[in-house]
Motif scaffolding. Structure first.
Motif, PDB file in Angstrom:
ATOM      1  N   ASP A  36       0.841  -1.198   0.000  1.00 34.72           N
ATOM      2  CA  ASP A  36       0.000   0.000   0.000  1.00 34.72           C
ATOM      3  C   ASP A  36       0.874   1.246   0.000  1.00 34.72           C
ATOM      4  O   ASP A  36       1.718   1.422   0.886  1.00 34.72           O
ATOM      5  CB  ASP A  36      -0.908   0.016   1.233  1.00 34.72           C
ATOM      6  N   ASP A  37       0.662   2.117  -0.972  1.00 33.16           N
ATOM      7  CA  ASP A  37       1.534   3.288  -1.090  1.00 33.16           C
ATOM      8  C   ASP A  37       1.091   4.459  -0.226  1.00 33.16           C
ATOM      9  O   ASP A  37       1.778   5.482  -0.165  1.00 33.16           O
ATOM     10  CB  ASP A  37       1.648   3.719  -2.554  1.00 33.16           C
ATOM     11  N   PHE A  38      -0.043   4.310   0.455  1.00 36.48           N
ATOM     12  CA  PHE A  38      -0.531   5.432   1.269  1.00 36.48           C
ATOM     13  C   PHE A  38      -0.036   5.362   2.721  1.00 36.48           C
ATOM     14  O   PHE A  38      -0.299   6.272   3.504  1.00 36.48           O
ATOM     15  CB  PHE A  38      -2.071   5.481   1.268  1.00 36.48           C
ATOM     16  N   ALA A  39       0.656   4.271   3.088  1.00 34.17           N
ATOM     17  CA  ALA A  39       1.076   4.084   4.469  1.00 34.17           C
ATOM     18  C   ALA A  39       2.580   3.910   4.567  1.00 34.17           C
ATOM     19  O   ALA A  39       3.244   3.481   3.619  1.00 34.17           O
ATOM     20  CB  ALA A  39       0.370   2.866   5.065  1.00 34.17           C
ATOM     21  N   GLU A  40       3.115   4.233   5.743  1.00 35.67           N
ATOM     22  CA  GLU A  40       4.503   3.903   6.040  1.00 35.67           C
ATOM     23  C   GLU A  40       4.522   2.527   6.694  1.00 35.67           C
ATOM     24  O   GLU A  40       3.838   2.307   7.702  1.00 35.67           O
ATOM     25  CB  GLU A  40       5.114   4.925   6.996  1.00 35.67           C
ATOM     26  N   HIS A  41       5.293   1.602   6.132  1.00 36.87           N
ATOM     27  CA  HIS A  41       5.302   0.226   6.620  1.00 36.87           C
ATOM     28  C   HIS A  41       6.598  -0.076   7.374  1.00 36.87           C
ATOM     29  O   HIS A  41       7.699   0.163   6.861  1.00 36.87           O
ATOM     30  CB  HIS A  41       5.150  -0.756   5.452  1.00 36.87           C
ATOM     31  N   LEU A  42       6.441  -0.621   8.571  1.00 37.73           N
ATOM     32  CA  LEU A  42       7.576  -1.044   9.379  1.00 37.73           C
ATOM     33  C   LEU A  42       7.568  -2.569   9.451  1.00 37.73           C
ATOM     34  O   LEU A  42       6.560  -3.164   9.833  1.00 37.73           O
ATOM     35  CB  LEU A  42       7.483  -0.469  10.797  1.00 37.73           C
TER      36      LEU A  42
END
Length: 259
Positions: A36-42
């Motif tokens: 998903d490009d709308f979120a920052e993923h950790l």
């Protein structure tokens, strides 16, 4: 608001997308990469969660699934995923200005199994170890965040695949008794989780179900008839399972799309 998702499966992804469309900032934590490009993923192990470099977090959703490791049996997986993760998650959140913590549990915490009616005023009394561990998880989060924590207990989630029910229809020739089951569509669950973020004075816990308990053999029969398969034979009128009603969810003003 800056909203953190701990666990980022099919339900979380639906909730996050809706909240992003409402203008919120989204960060997620999971064991694997997400697209998903709308979120920052950790990509982190929640048992060593580190949020020290993350911007201040206002709200958190915890939606976990039992760990799948060869060394864990079912009970150990629940212990590892749901209970052992609470302390490191709480510790990682300690420096953030959390206004709401929404934790997804399960109606498994209700141990009734003879066709009884269950609603939000029913006191959870689990009868198996997994149910006890889920209730322990709930208690730990509620103790750590007494004013901010909201527990959500969904019933059987459906909507992503019909394969399991189709296989039951094809392979079930006899059914032992009347087993009551309860469902919630995954899109309704996601919308309710979004809805809870905006409830000004939420209850401490909510059941999430479609308020239409149905004997499982009737659902299988409906499919068998639709698929023109031989119909099962019900062997006994004895009742198992439970009839679950989401009274607080409906009182909150939430409307189901799949009822």
């Amino acid at each position: 608001m800056h909203i953190l998702f701990i666990g980022y499966g099919k339900t979380s992804q639906r909730v996050a997308k809706q909240l992003f469309q409402q203008g919120h900032q989204i960060t997620t934590v999971s064991r694997s990469a997400k697209e998903d490009d709308f979120a920052e993923h950790l990509i982190q192990d929640i048992h060593q969660l580190d949020l020290s470099q993350v911007q201040p977090i206002d709200a958190v959703y915890v939606l976990l699934a039992p760990a799948r490791h060869a060394q864990f049996n079912a009970v150990d997986a629940y212990q590892h995923t749901y209970v052992d993760s609470v302390q490191p998650i709480v510790q990682a959140l300690a420096r953030h200005p959390i206004q709401r913590l929404i934790v997804v549990s399960s109606t498994r915490v209700y141990g009734e199994h003879a066709g009884e009616r269950i609603d939000d005023d029913t006191v959870p009394q689990p009868i198996d170890e997994q149910g006890m561990l889920l209730l322990e998880m709930e208690h730990r989060y509620s103790q750590a965040f007494p004013a901010e924590c909201v527990i959500v207990r969904p019933s059987g989630i459906y909507g992503t695949s019909t394969t399991r029910m189709q296989k039951l229809a094809e392979t079930t020739h006899r059914y032992p008794n009347i087993h009551w089951s309860n469902r919630i569509h995954i899109d309704d669950l996601a919308k309710f989780l979004c809805h809870l973020l905006h409830v000004e004075h939420p209850e401490k816990s909510y059941i999430c179900t479609d308020n239409k308990p149905q004997p499982l053999h009737e659902r299988i029969l409906d499919l068998q008839r639709a698929m023109h398969l031989p119909e099962l034979v019900l062997e006994s009128e004895a009742e198992t399972g439970k009839k679950i009603y989401a009274t607080r969810m409906m009182e909150s003003g939430f409307k189901l799309a799949h009822d």
